[in-house]
Write an enzyme that holds these catalytic residues in place. Structure first.
Site, PDB file in Angstrom:
ATOM      1  N   HIS A 248     -33.568   3.684 -19.647  1.00 40.09           N
ATOM      2  CA  HIS A 248     -32.662   2.802 -18.896  1.00 40.09           C
ATOM      3  C   HIS A 248     -32.319   1.545 -19.703  1.00 40.09           C
ATOM      4  O   HIS A 248     -32.392   0.414 -19.198  1.00 40.09           O
ATOM      5  CB  HIS A 248     -33.287   2.408 -17.557  1.00 40.09           C
ATOM      6  CG  HIS A 248     -32.261   1.950 -16.551  1.00 40.09           C
ATOM      7  ND1 HIS A 248     -32.418   2.098 -15.189  1.00 40.09           N
ATOM      8  CD2 HIS A 248     -31.055   1.335 -16.710  1.00 40.09           C
ATOM      9  CE1 HIS A 248     -31.364   1.583 -14.555  1.00 40.09           C
ATOM     10  NE2 HIS A 248     -30.526   1.115 -15.461  1.00 40.09           N
TER      11      HIS A 248
ATOM     12  N   ARG B  58     -26.516   5.845 -12.753  1.00 43.54           N
ATOM     13  CA  ARG B  58     -27.746   5.782 -11.967  1.00 43.54           C
ATOM     14  C   ARG B  58     -28.319   7.183 -11.809  1.00 43.54           C
ATOM     15  O   ARG B  58     -27.585   8.174 -11.769  1.00 43.54           O
ATOM     16  CB  ARG B  58     -27.474   5.176 -10.585  1.00 43.54           C
ATOM     17  CG  ARG B  58     -27.243   3.665 -10.606  1.00 43.54           C
ATOM     18  CD  ARG B  58     -28.502   2.904 -10.988  1.00 43.54           C
ATOM     19  NE  ARG B  58     -28.346   1.466 -10.902  1.00 43.54           N
ATOM     20  CZ  ARG B  58     -27.983   0.691 -11.931  1.00 43.54           C
ATOM     21  NH1 ARG B  58     -27.716   1.237 -13.102  1.00 43.54           N
ATOM     22  NH2 ARG B  58     -27.902  -0.622 -11.776  1.00 43.54           N
TER      23      ARG B  58
END
Length: 313
Positions: free
Chosen positions: A276, A228
């Protein structure tokens, strides 16, 4: 059995058909504002709080991803969004580990063979052989020993790199050094040439990859962040690259997504970016897990993927 589904961009028709096939007799509907009808299970990605708040009869919530930080963040601001008694589950693997292995192996081998540097030399029109790295000192350290962290570390064993694995609590894995707890983190970092982050996003791990941590790695080390964006202090990463403490970084996740157009990462010569997608949710594998997990839960068993909300994963 009644299931409600919400995802900001997934093809809901595919999920409805797939789940009803795997769970005969079930009814699956897409949640719409104002829908407060009973439901047994909810399948969600960053759901609106009103979807879950006060919903009667809810037995469980399945997050449609490996991380649940979006839901946990919502619960911090809207604590009444989900009854604490309702279990929350995440996708532990469902095809993601293989994707993460592909990404990590490609990136580590590229750095080991210095292909990123050769690409920069090509752009400059320079013919310049570079001194190769020594395999025995090209130590790879994986932060996070969950399902994905274990898979990535294991995939690198075949290439002969010294391997290290750090976890919150003690773990033992054949063929690699293991470290645990804050007290062993400095020993894990010392001598690490490639740092791969696969930690869960929790209050404890936010900002963990900062200047102080990067300075403990081998000189000219590499950073690969597959977890993250909140784990990395972006200004510290840029400073470490500018100071020559870090050779390069590959980032799949960011503090703000999509990455703003004016962000300095876009044009930094030693930062590689992907949007991502190092490992994406595979619908068929995810639906198979959810159907199996619901069957286990209905039979009185706690399926894999249960999230401890206090721990954050």
């Amino acid at each position: 059995m009644e299931l409600i589904f919400y995802h900001p961009f997934f093809n809901s028709d595919r999920w409805i058909t797939g789940l009803q096939t795997r769970l005969p007799g079930s009814q699956v509907r897409v949640w719409q504002p104002g829908d407060d009808a009973p439901a047994d299970y909810a399948l969600v990605r960053t759901p609106p709080p009103e979807m879950l708040r006060g919903r009667q009869g809810l037995k469980g919530v399945f997050a449609l991803g490996a991380g649940v930080d979006d839901i946990l963040d919502q619960l911090r601001t809207c604590p009444d969004m989900l009854d604490p008694a309702v279990p929350l589950f995440r996708l532990e693997d469902t095809g993601m580990s293989l994707q993460m292995q592909e990404y990590a192996v490609q990136r580590v081998l590229g750095w080991f063979r210095r292909f990123d540097e050769y690409q920069q030399l090509q752009a400059q029109g320079r013919w310049q052989p570079l001194k190769p790295h020594r395999r025995e000192s090209f130590t790879v350290g994986v932060l996070g020993a969950g399902v994905l962290g274990q898979a990535v570390a294991s995939s690198l064993k075949a290439w002969g790199f010294p391997l290290r694995l750090w976890s919150r609590s003690p773990r033992e894995w054949a063929g690699m050094q293991t470290f645990h707890g804050r007290e062993q983190l400095p020993a894990f970092l010392a001598g690490t040439q490639v740092l791969i982050n696969l930690l869960p996003a929790t209050a404890e791990t936010e900002g963990i990859i900062n200047r102080a941590m990067l300075r403990q790695l081998n000189p000219q080390a590499y950073l690969l962040n597959l977890a993250r964006g909140v784990h990395v202090v972006e200004a510290d990463l840029l400073a470490a690259l500018a100071a020559g403490e870090l050779q390069a970084a590959a980032l799949d996740v960011f503090n703000v997504e999509p990455l703003p157009e004016d962000h300095p990462f876009w044009h930094h010569p030693r930062i590689a970016i992907t949007p991502h997608n190092a490992a994406v949710t595979l619908p068929e594998e995810a639906m198979a897990y959810i159907a199996r997990a619901i069957g286990e839960y209905e039979a009185g068993k706690m399926p894999a993927g249960w999230v401890d909300r206090q721990r954050g994963y």
